[in-house]
Design a protein around this motif. Structure first.
Motif, PDB file in Angstrom:
ATOM      1  N   LEU A   9       0.630  -1.169  -0.055  1.00  0.00           N
ATOM      2  CA  LEU A   9       0.047  -0.198  -0.192  1.00  0.00           C
ATOM      3  C   LEU A   9       0.524   1.197   0.001  1.00  0.00           C
ATOM      4  O   LEU A   9       0.499   2.279  -0.675  1.00  0.00           O
TER       5      LEU A   9
ATOM      6  N   SER B 294      -1.732  -2.395  -8.281  1.00  0.00           N
ATOM      7  CA  SER B 294      -3.231  -2.325  -7.996  1.00  0.00           C
ATOM      8  C   SER B 294      -3.946  -3.816  -8.105  1.00  0.00           C
ATOM      9  O   SER B 294      -4.406  -3.935  -7.173  1.00  0.00           O
ATOM     10  N   LEU B 295      -3.351  -4.510  -9.020  1.00  0.00           N
ATOM     11  CA  LEU B 295      -3.841  -6.243  -8.876  1.00  0.00           C
ATOM     12  C   LEU B 295      -3.438  -6.728  -7.596  1.00  0.00           C
ATOM     13  O   LEU B 295      -4.170  -7.466  -6.869  1.00  0.00           O
TER      14      LEU B 295
ATOM     15  N   LEU C 115      -2.823  -5.299  -4.688  1.00  0.00           N
ATOM     16  CA  LEU C 115      -3.786  -4.705  -3.415  1.00  0.00           C
ATOM     17  C   LEU C 115      -5.130  -5.423  -3.744  1.00  0.00           C
ATOM     18  O   LEU C 115      -5.669  -5.626  -2.707  1.00  0.00           O
ATOM     19  N   SER C 116      -5.613  -5.781  -4.855  1.00  0.00           N
ATOM     20  CA  SER C 116      -6.997  -6.312  -4.884  1.00  0.00           C
ATOM     21  C   SER C 116      -6.973  -7.587  -4.615  1.00  0.00           C
ATOM     22  O   SER C 116      -7.964  -8.111  -3.638  1.00  0.00           O
ATOM     23  N   PHE C 117      -5.847  -8.327  -4.832  1.00  0.00           N
ATOM     24  CA  PHE C 117      -6.004  -9.801  -4.253  1.00  0.00           C
ATOM     25  C   PHE C 117      -5.802  -9.800  -2.679  1.00  0.00           C
ATOM     26  O   PHE C 117      -6.063 -10.785  -1.636  1.00  0.00           O
TER      27      PHE C 117
ATOM     28  N   PHE D 164      -6.443  -7.623  -0.267  1.00  0.00           N
ATOM     29  CA  PHE D 164      -7.276  -6.809   0.417  1.00  0.00           C
ATOM     30  C   PHE D 164      -8.930  -7.806   0.273  1.00  0.00           C
ATOM     31  O   PHE D 164      -9.900  -7.317   0.616  1.00  0.00           O
ATOM     32  N   ALA D 165      -8.806  -8.555  -0.722  1.00  0.00           N
ATOM     33  CA  ALA D 165      -9.825  -9.387  -0.762  1.00  0.00           C
ATOM     34  C   ALA D 165     -10.638 -10.207   0.158  1.00  0.00           C
ATOM     35  O   ALA D 165      -9.743 -10.744   0.781  1.00  0.00           O
ATOM     36  N   LYS D 166     -11.869 -10.138   0.512  1.00  0.00           N
ATOM     37  CA  LYS D 166     -12.360 -10.814   1.704  1.00  0.00           C
ATOM     38  C   LYS D 166     -12.745 -12.083   1.025  1.00  0.00           C
ATOM     39  O   LYS D 166     -13.757 -12.228   0.309  1.00  0.00           O
ATOM     40  N   LYS D 167     -12.179 -13.304   1.410  1.00  0.00           N
ATOM     41  CA  LYS D 167     -12.537 -14.473   1.299  1.00  0.00           C
ATOM     42  C   LYS D 167     -13.686 -15.300   2.186  1.00  0.00           C
ATOM     43  O   LYS D 167     -14.014 -16.282   1.847  1.00  0.00           O
TER      44      LYS D 167
END
Length: 110
Positions: free
Chosen positions: A9, A69-70, A72-74, A76-79
C-alpha cells in the motif's frame, strides 16, 4: 493489516504520486510547456532526449501501477463472505407443536 499489505500500500501511494508528477511535467503533443516547468528547463536537466526518457519512465511507472493495483486487490479481497449460501432452503411446512392445525383466515374482498 500485515507488513506485506502495508508495504504494498505504501509503494502504491508513492508510485501514484510519482506517476502524477511525471504526467504533469511532460510536454503536450503541440510542444508547449508542461504545467510544472518549461520544456527548456527539463531539456537542460535530462539532456536532449527528454521525451524518450520521460516516455519510458512513464510507461514503466504505469505498468508498476497496474501490477500493484492487482496485488492490492488480491491482498485486500475478503474470502470469508459468501454471496450464495451452500445450504438449500427447506420446502417443508413448519411442524405444529400443539397437534391441531392452525386455520388461516380467508382473505376478504372489498
Amino acid at each position: 493489516m500485515g507488513f506485506f499489505a502495508g508495504t504494498i500500500l505504501t509503494l502504491f501511494i508513492l508510485l501514484s504520486l510519482f506517476l502524477i508528477l511525471l504526467v504533469m511535467i511532460q510536454t503536450g503533443k503541440g510542444g508547449s510547456a508542461g504545467m510544472l516547468g518549461g520544456s527548456t528547463a527539463s531539456q537542460s536537466v535530462f539532456g536532449a532526449s527528454t521525451a524518450d526518457v520521460m516516455t519510458k519512465t512513464t510507461r514503466i511507472a504505469a505498468i508498476l501501477f497496474i501490477v500493484l493495483s492487482l496485488a492490492l486487490s488480491f491482498v485486500f479481497a475478503k474470502k470469508d463472505e459468501v454471496l450464495v449460501p451452500d445450504v438449500e432452503p427447506s420446502l417443508e411446512a413448519p411442524v405444529e407443536t400443539d397437534g391441531t392445525p392452525s386455520e388461516v383466515p380467508a382473505p376478504t374482498t372489498p
